[in-house]
Design a protein around this motif. Structure first.
Motif, PDB file in Angstrom:
ATOM      1  N   ARG A 112     -27.577 -35.127  -6.389  1.00  0.00           N
ATOM      2  CA  ARG A 112     -28.494 -36.149  -6.876  1.00  0.00           C
ATOM      3  C   ARG A 112     -29.534 -36.595  -5.838  1.00  0.00           C
ATOM      4  NH1 ARG A 112     -27.583 -37.662 -11.979  1.00  0.00           N
ATOM      5  NH2 ARG A 112     -25.469 -37.680 -12.835  1.00  0.00           N
TER       6      ARG A 112
ATOM      7  N   GLY B 214     -26.650 -34.450 -13.039  1.00  0.00           N
ATOM      8  CA  GLY B 214     -25.360 -34.251 -13.702  1.00  0.00           C
ATOM      9  C   GLY B 214     -25.252 -32.895 -14.382  1.00  0.00           C
TER      10      GLY B 214
ATOM     11  N   THR C 185     -30.268 -32.032 -19.514  1.00  0.00           N
ATOM     12  CA  THR C 185     -29.466 -33.244 -19.515  1.00  0.00           C
ATOM     13  C   THR C 185     -28.728 -33.364 -20.832  1.00  0.00           C
ATOM     14  OG1 THR C 185     -29.311 -35.641 -19.317  1.00  0.00           O
ATOM     15  CG2 THR C 185     -31.383 -34.840 -20.205  1.00  0.00           C
TER      16      THR C 185
ATOM     17  N   TYR D 224     -17.094 -36.894 -19.199  1.00  0.00           N
ATOM     18  CA  TYR D 224     -16.915 -35.705 -18.353  1.00  0.00           C
ATOM     19  C   TYR D 224     -16.276 -34.561 -19.147  1.00  0.00           C
ATOM     20  CZ  TYR D 224     -18.249 -39.123 -14.950  1.00  0.00           C
ATOM     21  OH  TYR D 224     -18.957 -40.092 -14.290  1.00  0.00           O
TER      22      TYR D 224
ATOM     23  N   ASP E  19     -27.854 -36.014 -21.970  1.00  0.00           N
ATOM     24  CA  ASP E  19     -28.246 -37.304 -22.559  1.00  0.00           C
ATOM     25  C   ASP E  19     -29.284 -37.169 -23.674  1.00  0.00           C
ATOM     26  OD1 ASP E  19     -26.629 -38.157 -20.542  1.00  0.00           O
ATOM     27  OD2 ASP E  19     -28.228 -38.970 -19.292  1.00  0.00           O
TER      28      ASP E  19
HETATM   29  P1  FBP Z   1     -28.358 -36.562 -15.772  1.00  0.00           P
HETATM   30  O1  FBP Z   1     -28.372 -35.329 -16.629  1.00  0.00           O
HETATM   31  O2  FBP Z   1     -29.501 -37.460 -16.077  1.00  0.00           O
HETATM   32  O3  FBP Z   1     -28.245 -36.260 -14.347  1.00  0.00           O
HETATM   33  O4  FBP Z   1     -27.071 -37.429 -16.191  1.00  0.00           O
HETATM   34  C1  FBP Z   1     -26.025 -36.972 -16.933  1.00  0.00           C
HETATM   35  C2  FBP Z   1     -24.879 -37.951 -16.898  1.00  0.00           C
HETATM   36  O5  FBP Z   1     -23.745 -37.277 -17.422  1.00  0.00           O
HETATM   37  C3  FBP Z   1     -25.076 -39.272 -17.636  1.00  0.00           C
HETATM   38  O6  FBP Z   1     -24.796 -39.174 -19.016  1.00  0.00           O
HETATM   39  C4  FBP Z   1     -24.093 -40.166 -16.939  1.00  0.00           C
HETATM   40  O7  FBP Z   1     -24.443 -41.529 -17.061  1.00  0.00           O
HETATM   41  C5  FBP Z   1     -24.197 -39.703 -15.505  1.00  0.00           C
HETATM   42  O8  FBP Z   1     -24.589 -38.344 -15.556  1.00  0.00           O
HETATM   43  C6  FBP Z   1     -22.902 -39.822 -14.747  1.00  0.00           C
HETATM   44  O9  FBP Z   1     -23.153 -39.522 -13.414  1.00  0.00           O
HETATM   45  P2  FBP Z   1     -22.088 -39.053 -12.354  1.00  0.00           P
HETATM   46  O10 FBP Z   1     -21.907 -37.591 -12.542  1.00  0.00           O
HETATM   47  O11 FBP Z   1     -22.745 -39.344 -11.058  1.00  0.00           O
HETATM   48  O12 FBP Z   1     -20.831 -39.798 -12.594  1.00  0.00           O
END
Ligand code: FBP
Length: 558
Positions: free
Chosen positions: A150, A86, A208, A430, A210
């Motif tokens: 991913r 992400g 990340t 987002y 997160d």
């Molecule tokens: P990573 O940094 O671990 O890839 O995830 C970031 C994130 O924004 C999470 O917070 C969220 O759950 C996920 O990606 C959403 O994924 P996607 O972009 O596939 O909707």
């Protein structure tokens, strides 16, 4: 692909941000001519299982760059970079920092960006990161310069394909910018290359929003700072709206996957009336009903003071941490995997709900029946490519709004409250992942990338770019590398033992959670809201360079 500038019509802010020169730590100054490596005695031993699985790359020590000479090679080299997973604010600055380090080491060095994430590396889709390209993306948000993906690099076939690409392009070192999974795979790839004597280096970089990729040596993953500041601005604005309109309860779900670091940081920044922390919910073995009861009690007590408004923060991963829902999700995943053909042939949500309901254990059936129809359907419809429930798609904020509403209605009927409960749901995720990086993330990411360039020139592999001392001014940051194997242990994943980087969840004994737990009762009753406002790029350092509360409490001077 033709390299493109980051935006055809840059906004005034973008124009100015392109000119911002990220602060380079003293440890990285001198264009590589004045850099020596110091090894650091690791705290604690290496997991014996990891030692066995990584015979080539285990046993390395942590390193730091310091003033001196001779640590870095200056002959021309080609380095590759790939963004994985992400988006997180600052990704472009990692690439720019890497570009700057390579240019400073030797103007003949080249940087190759793989397109669309790890799949671009497998398929050999790339572009050269020229100075002109780097200049047009400096300090901008997003990952659009080279894209991300991913795809997980985990099979020998994929490793071979990566090796073919790197050899074909003459790339000798690869920098993987990603989260815990991507960095785990970077370590496995480094081991594979070392074992096959290919002489290819692999380095990692902690990304990340997160905030769950952190260890003793990695103080923070990049992007967390900007994302939480962006969400906190929005939450503060909603709080001010609450104070002004005095008529809504806002339930705000915050991105962050499993860990609740984002929700906790935003709570510390904005002081909402309620903030749920999933790790605490699991520790207290709270039920969904119990959580709704507690929120309803806050709604009723505020109503008694004439406050029919408030803000509740809900972490994205909450439902996974509620024991009865976790068990239910586990059963649904297994059931759908076992009965895939029949399940997939069912038409419409109602048929799926009936099919699953009839096959659940008594306890899970009760939990399932307690959910609104809409959420039952989400649980069965939103599945990832492996067929598992996509927990993040479950609208847990709406689920709680409904359950709290039922409770308030019951209290009203019993004459125990006169609360007016008018809830509004939000999901902030987002909105924060591609924001213009804060000064902290702009500086941190540039330093991470620049430092990765030095690690490549030092000939290291299986090491993550590590910058520490982050609560001090950027000038004083310490720069070096941590062997990825030192962050790993063996965990059971999808029925098999796998070496992985431990996911850092919120620690209930940690300072950030304790600070929150001490203050939250006061926040529930009063209007203790705090308004962080928009990220500032120019002005007093106390505003523009402020670190997150999480970092300040965890690493600041005690
Ligand atoms: P990573 O940094 O671990 O890839 O995830 C970031 C994130 O924004 C999470 O917070 C969220 O759950 C996920 O990606 C959403 O994924 P996607 O972009 O596939 O909707």
């Amino acid at each position: 692909r033709t390299p493109m500038a980051s935006s055809a019509v840059p906004s005034p802010l973008q124009e100015e941000r392109l000119k911002y020169a990220p602060k380079l730590p003293d440890a990285l100054k001198g264009k590589g001519r004045k850099s020596a490596l110091k090894t650091i005695k690791p705290k604690g031993g290496l997991d014996p299982a990891i030692r066995k699985l990584f015979p080539q790359t285990q046993g390395q020590e942590e390193v730091r760059f310091q003033a001196g000479k001779g640590a870095l090679r200056t002959e021309p080299m080609k380095v590759g970079v790939v963004l994985s997973g992400g988006q997180a604010p600052g990704g472009h600055n990692v690439v720019c920092g890497l570009h700057d380090a390579l240019r400073d080491l030797n103007p003949k060095n080249k940087l190759i960006g793989f397109l669309g994430g790890p799949q671009g590396l497998i398929d050999n889709r790339s572009l050269e990161i020229t100075s002109a390209l780097a200049e047009s993306y400096r300090n901008t948000g997003g990952f659009d310069m080279i894209g991300s993906g991913r795809t997980k690099l985990e099979t020998p076939e994929q490793f071979e394909a990566c090796a073919r690409t790197l050899k074909a392009l003459g790339v000798s070192a690869l920098v993987v910018v990603g989260g815990d999974d991507s960095n785990t795979n970077a370590a496995v790839l480094a081991e594979y290359f070392a074992a096959s004597g290919m002489g290819l280096q692999v380095l990692g970089c902690p990304k990340t929003i997160d905030g769950d990729l952190k260890t003793e040596a990695i103080e923070a993953s990049f992007g967390f700072d900007t994302a939480t500041k962006t969400y906190s601005e929005l939450i503060g604005n909603v709080e001010r709206d609450c104070l002004s309109a005095k008529k809504y309860w806002h339930f705000i779900k915050l991105m962050g996957r499993s860990a609740s670091h984002i929700a906790l940081e935003c709570a510390l920044q904005t002081r909402p009336n309620v903030a749920l922390i999933s790790e605490e919910v699991a520790a207290r073995k709270q039920t969904l009903g119990g959580i709704a009861d507690e929120i309803a009690a806050v709604v009723a007590s505020r109503a008694a003071e004439g406050r029919n408004y408030g803000v509740v923060l809900v972490p994205e991963g909450l439902v996974e941490f509620i024991p009865e829902i976790k068990a239910l999700i586990g059963e649904v995943n297994e059931l759908v995997a076992k009965e895939a053909a029949v399940f997939n042939s069912l038409q419409g949500s109602a048929a799926r709900v009936d099919f699953v309901q009839a096959r659940l254990s008594a306890l899970s059936k009760m939990a399932f029946q307690g959910l609104p129809r809409e959420i039952q359907a989400q649980l069965l419809d939103e599945r990832d490519p492996h067929g598992n429930v996509q927990v993040s798609r479950i609208e847990s904020e709406k689920l709680l709004m409904g359950l709290v509403g039922e409770r308030i209605e019951a209290l009203r009927k019993a004459g125990r409250t006169k609360a007016k409960f008018s809830p509004i749901g939000h999901f902030f995720g987002y909105e924060g992942r591609c924001a213009f990086p804060s000064n902290f993330d702009a500086d941190y990411c540039h330093a991470l990338g620049y430092n990765a360039g030095f690690l490549a020139a030092a000939g290291l592999t299986g090491v993550m770019s590590a910058i520490s001392g982050l609560t001090r001014p950027a000038k004083e940051w310490e720069c070096g590398g941590v062997p990825i194997t030192r962050m790993m242990n063996v965990e059971r994943r999808h029925g098999a033992d796998k070496p992985v980087i431990r996911k850092a969840l919120v620690e209930l004994e940690g300072r950030p959670f304790k600070a929150f737990a001490k203050a939250r009762e006061g926040w529930a009753k009063a209007d203790a809201y705090r308004f962080p406002g928009a990220i500032q790029y120019w002005g007093p350092a106390s505003v523009c360079d402020a670190v997150t509360e999480t970092l300040r409490l965890e690493r600041g001077r005690k």
